[in-house]
Design an enzyme around this catalytic site. Structure first.
Site, mmCIF file in Angstrom:
data_model
loop_
_atom_site.group_PDB
_atom_site.id
_atom_site.type_symbol
_atom_site.label_atom_id
_atom_site.label_comp_id
_atom_site.label_asym_id
_atom_site.label_seq_id
_atom_site.Cartn_x
_atom_site.Cartn_y
_atom_site.Cartn_z
ATOM 1 N N SER A 193 0.909 -1.124 0.010
ATOM 2 C CA SER A 193 0.050 -0.015 -0.046
ATOM 3 C C SER A 193 0.892 1.104 0.034
ATOM 4 O O SER A 193 2.241 1.175 0.523
ATOM 5 C CB SER A 193 -0.889 0.066 1.346
ATOM 6 O OG SER A 193 -1.394 1.285 1.385
ATOM 7 N N TYR A 206 -1.495 -0.858 10.798
ATOM 8 C CA TYR A 206 -1.778 -1.036 9.199
ATOM 9 C C TYR A 206 -0.542 -0.540 8.436
ATOM 10 O O TYR A 206 0.018 -1.517 7.457
ATOM 11 C CB TYR A 206 -3.061 -0.401 8.773
ATOM 12 C CG TYR A 206 -3.331 -0.888 7.275
ATOM 13 C CD1 TYR A 206 -3.673 -1.970 6.912
ATOM 14 C CD2 TYR A 206 -3.167 0.337 6.435
ATOM 15 C CE1 TYR A 206 -3.786 -2.046 5.456
ATOM 16 C CE2 TYR A 206 -3.274 -0.126 5.150
ATOM 17 C CZ TYR A 206 -3.872 -1.088 4.711
ATOM 18 O OH TYR A 206 -4.183 -1.485 3.377
#
Length: 319
Positions: A193, A206
């Site tokens: 990501s 995350y």
């Protein structure tokens, strides 16, 4: 010429050289991206995924980017193995793929938030199958941005996230590697990501798991560079999926099908990619034209606003 004049000439020369270098970098970036994203597939220069092995394995394959990867790999001639936790969704997606693309499918039910027995089960199900492609897609994020000390769910939530985001990519890669190495053929595509490239406050765990995904893929690419395998780390910005609350599409917010197709066209050209020129441009502009302190401030401010908005919605529901 006096000292001040000489100094000014030096400054002007350095500035001109810097501008020329930036211009050349931009022209190279534009040229390479035009070829990869627009010309490579029509001209037949993309990786022939179906020739890498009979089957492509996709984790988190029933929604969003994972489902889009599964359909596009099927379009390119691969038989598809779908892994996710909902048998009902898996069967539905498998039937859709078979109906649309006429390839074989196989489903494996697995909950990557857990560890015990999961990978032994998957390994048994994959035993004897020729795996040419692995897409490490499965992942979970926060319900909304939040300070680490205030995260709901405590240790159980954090363990589930680390299991799903970190252990899944590690173990799935280790399961398929021996077969790929024996044939000297295969591609492992790992979804990281943009949050793994830039530390994101209020999404700290995350963000850290996505950095792990990126580093693992980059290290393995070097580790097996001479063994015939392809490793790719994909770092998307915002793609409209359930994970992003089906964000409204725009120039920068992409449809999952469009995004997956663009990503697959980059395999073999980029070992590390943002997957689509719109996301690559977004990242390039942020890193080259925004001072890091300013970008960090803007990102944190956005996350705090998102957190506060989510809290207001939750309070309104409880009234």
């Amino acid at each position: 010429m006096d000292a001040a004049g000489s100094c000014w000439q030096l400054i002007t020369g350095v500035g001109t050289l810097t501008a020329v270098v930036l211009l050349l970098e931009m022209l190279y970036w534009i040229g390479k991206n035009l070829f990869v994203y627009i010309l490579a597939e029509p001209l037949g220069f993309t990786v022939p995924f179906a020739k890498l092995g009979e089957w492509a394995v996709i984790t988190g394959a029933t929604d969003g980017i994972g489902k889009a990867y599964a359909f596009d790999l099927a379009r390119r001639g691969c038989n598809i193995i779908l892994i996710s936790r909902s048998e009902e969704k898996l069967q539905k997606v498998a039937k859709e793929i078979e109906s649309v693309h006429g390839v074989k499918t196989k489903i494996i039910v697995a909950n990557f938030s857990h560890v015990e027995g999961v990978y032994e089960h998957i390994k048994r199900e994959l035993d004897g199958l020729e795996i040419g492609v692995l897409v490490n897609n499965v992942g979970v994020t926060y319900p909304n941005p939040e300070f680490l000390a205030d995260l709901p769910g405590g240790t159980e939530f954090l363990n589930a996230m680390i299991n799903c985001n970190v252990l899944s990519q590690t173990h799935m890669t280790s399961i398929v590697l021996p077969g790929m190495l024996a044939r000297r053929s295969g591609a492992v595509i790992s979804l990281s990501s943009a949050c793994g490239d830039i530390p994101i406050p209020l999404l700290s765990v995350y963000s850290a798991t996505k950095a792990y995904n990126d580093f693992l893929s980059r290290a393995l690419q070097q580790e097996y560079a001479d063994r015939g395998l392809i490793f790719q780390s994909v770092l998307p910005w915002i793609v409209s999926t359930n994970m992003t609350n089906n964000a409204r599409l725009s120039f920068l917010v992409l449809d999952a099908k469009l995004y997956a197709r663009a990503c697959l066209n980059t395999v073999g050209f980029f070992t590390r990619t943002h997957g689509h020129p719109a996301h690559a441009l977004q990242n390039w502009l942020l890193k080259n034209f925004f001072p890091s302190r300013l970008s960090q401030h803007l990102i944190k401010s956005h996350c705090i606003r998102s957190r506060d908005k989510a809290h207001r919605k939750m309070k309104a529901k409880t009234r």
